[in-house]
Design a protein around this motif. Structure first.
Motif, PDB file in Angstrom:
ATOM      1  N   CYS A 132      23.939   2.322 -14.668  1.00  0.00           N
ATOM      2  CA  CYS A 132      22.905   1.309 -14.425  1.00  0.00           C
ATOM      3  C   CYS A 132      23.422   0.185 -13.534  1.00  0.00           C
ATOM      4  O   CYS A 132      22.732  -0.246 -12.605  1.00  0.00           O
ATOM      5  N   VAL A 133      24.627  -0.278 -13.799  1.00  0.00           N
ATOM      6  CA  VAL A 133      25.210  -1.345 -12.984  1.00  0.00           C
ATOM      7  C   VAL A 133      25.358  -0.884 -11.532  1.00  0.00           C
ATOM      8  O   VAL A 133      24.955  -1.582 -10.596  1.00  0.00           O
ATOM      9  N   CYS A 134      25.887   0.307 -11.347  1.00  0.00           N
ATOM     10  CA  CYS A 134      26.087   0.826  -9.992  1.00  0.00           C
ATOM     11  C   CYS A 134      24.758   1.136  -9.309  1.00  0.00           C
ATOM     12  O   CYS A 134      24.629   0.957  -8.094  1.00  0.00           O
ATOM     13  N   ALA A 135      23.769   1.598 -10.058  1.00  0.00           N
ATOM     14  CA  ALA A 135      22.466   1.926  -9.473  1.00  0.00           C
ATOM     15  C   ALA A 135      21.798   0.677  -8.900  1.00  0.00           C
ATOM     16  O   ALA A 135      21.191   0.733  -7.831  1.00  0.00           O
TER      17      ALA A 135
ATOM     18  N   LYS B  66      29.182   8.866 -27.651  1.00  0.00           N
ATOM     19  CA  LYS B  66      30.402   8.205 -27.178  1.00  0.00           C
ATOM     20  C   LYS B  66      30.614   8.415 -25.686  1.00  0.00           C
ATOM     21  O   LYS B  66      31.287   7.630 -25.039  1.00  0.00           O
ATOM     22  N   THR B  67      30.042   9.455 -25.148  1.00  0.00           N
ATOM     23  CA  THR B  67      30.112   9.707 -23.706  1.00  0.00           C
ATOM     24  C   THR B  67      28.927   9.077 -22.991  1.00  0.00           C
ATOM     25  O   THR B  67      29.069   8.505 -21.904  1.00  0.00           O
ATOM     26  N   ILE B  68      27.749   9.163 -23.594  1.00  0.00           N
ATOM     27  CA  ILE B  68      26.520   8.697 -22.952  1.00  0.00           C
ATOM     28  C   ILE B  68      26.512   7.198 -22.716  1.00  0.00           C
ATOM     29  O   ILE B  68      26.187   6.739 -21.614  1.00  0.00           O
ATOM     30  N   LEU B  69      26.847   6.425 -23.725  1.00  0.00           N
ATOM     31  CA  LEU B  69      26.710   4.971 -23.613  1.00  0.00           C
ATOM     32  C   LEU B  69      27.544   4.359 -22.495  1.00  0.00           C
ATOM     33  O   LEU B  69      27.006   3.638 -21.655  1.00  0.00           O
ATOM     34  N   PRO B  70      28.857   4.626 -22.420  1.00  0.00           N
ATOM     35  CA  PRO B  70      29.616   4.031 -21.314  1.00  0.00           C
ATOM     36  C   PRO B  70      29.150   4.541 -19.941  1.00  0.00           C
ATOM     37  O   PRO B  70      29.086   3.782 -18.978  1.00  0.00           O
TER      38      PRO B  70
END
Length: 119
Positions: free
Chosen positions: A77-80, A67-71
């Motif tokens: 990834c988007v920011c990277a 529940k922490t990892i996915l968001p």
């Protein structure tokens, strides 16, 4: 030989999840004299196998919280992608200064607020 030793030390830190890649960046830019953008590319390639090994063991020991990892992974990834595109356009010297400033801020925070965080 020095690069192998740096890889070993950074691998230990990566396995602990405490910033082996950051130390590797410092080694490559400050000691090996690489350009910041070249060091970033190498660091990203270095990170993949070391993170995979550590991830396997953390999953085996049931230390992952989906529940922490996915968001966090999706946002990361988007920011990277955006930041990687931006980094190729920024002057290398400015990028180096920004990275150095970031390291200083993290170090100061750790020195000043460590006791409060541990309690």
């Amino acid at each position: 030989m020095i690069a192998a030793i740096a890889g070993l030390v950074c691998g230990v830190l990566s396995g602990l999840g405490i910033g082996g890649g950051t130390l590797l960046m410092v080694y490559m830019t400050a000691i090996a004299g690489m350009e910041q953008t070249t060091a970033q590319g190498i660091n990203l390639l270095y990170f993949l196998p070391t993170a995979a090994c550590a991830l396997f063991l953390h999953a085996k020991n049931r230390l992952l919280h989906l529940k922490t990892i996915l968001p966090a992974a999706i946002a990361g990834c988007v920011c990277a992608v955006g930041t990687a595109l931006l980094a190729t356009e920024i002057d290398t010297e400015l990028l180096r200064k920004l990275f150095g400033g970031f390291l200083l801020l993290v170090g100061i925070k750790e020195l000043l607020y460590r006791d409060k965080k541990d309690k």
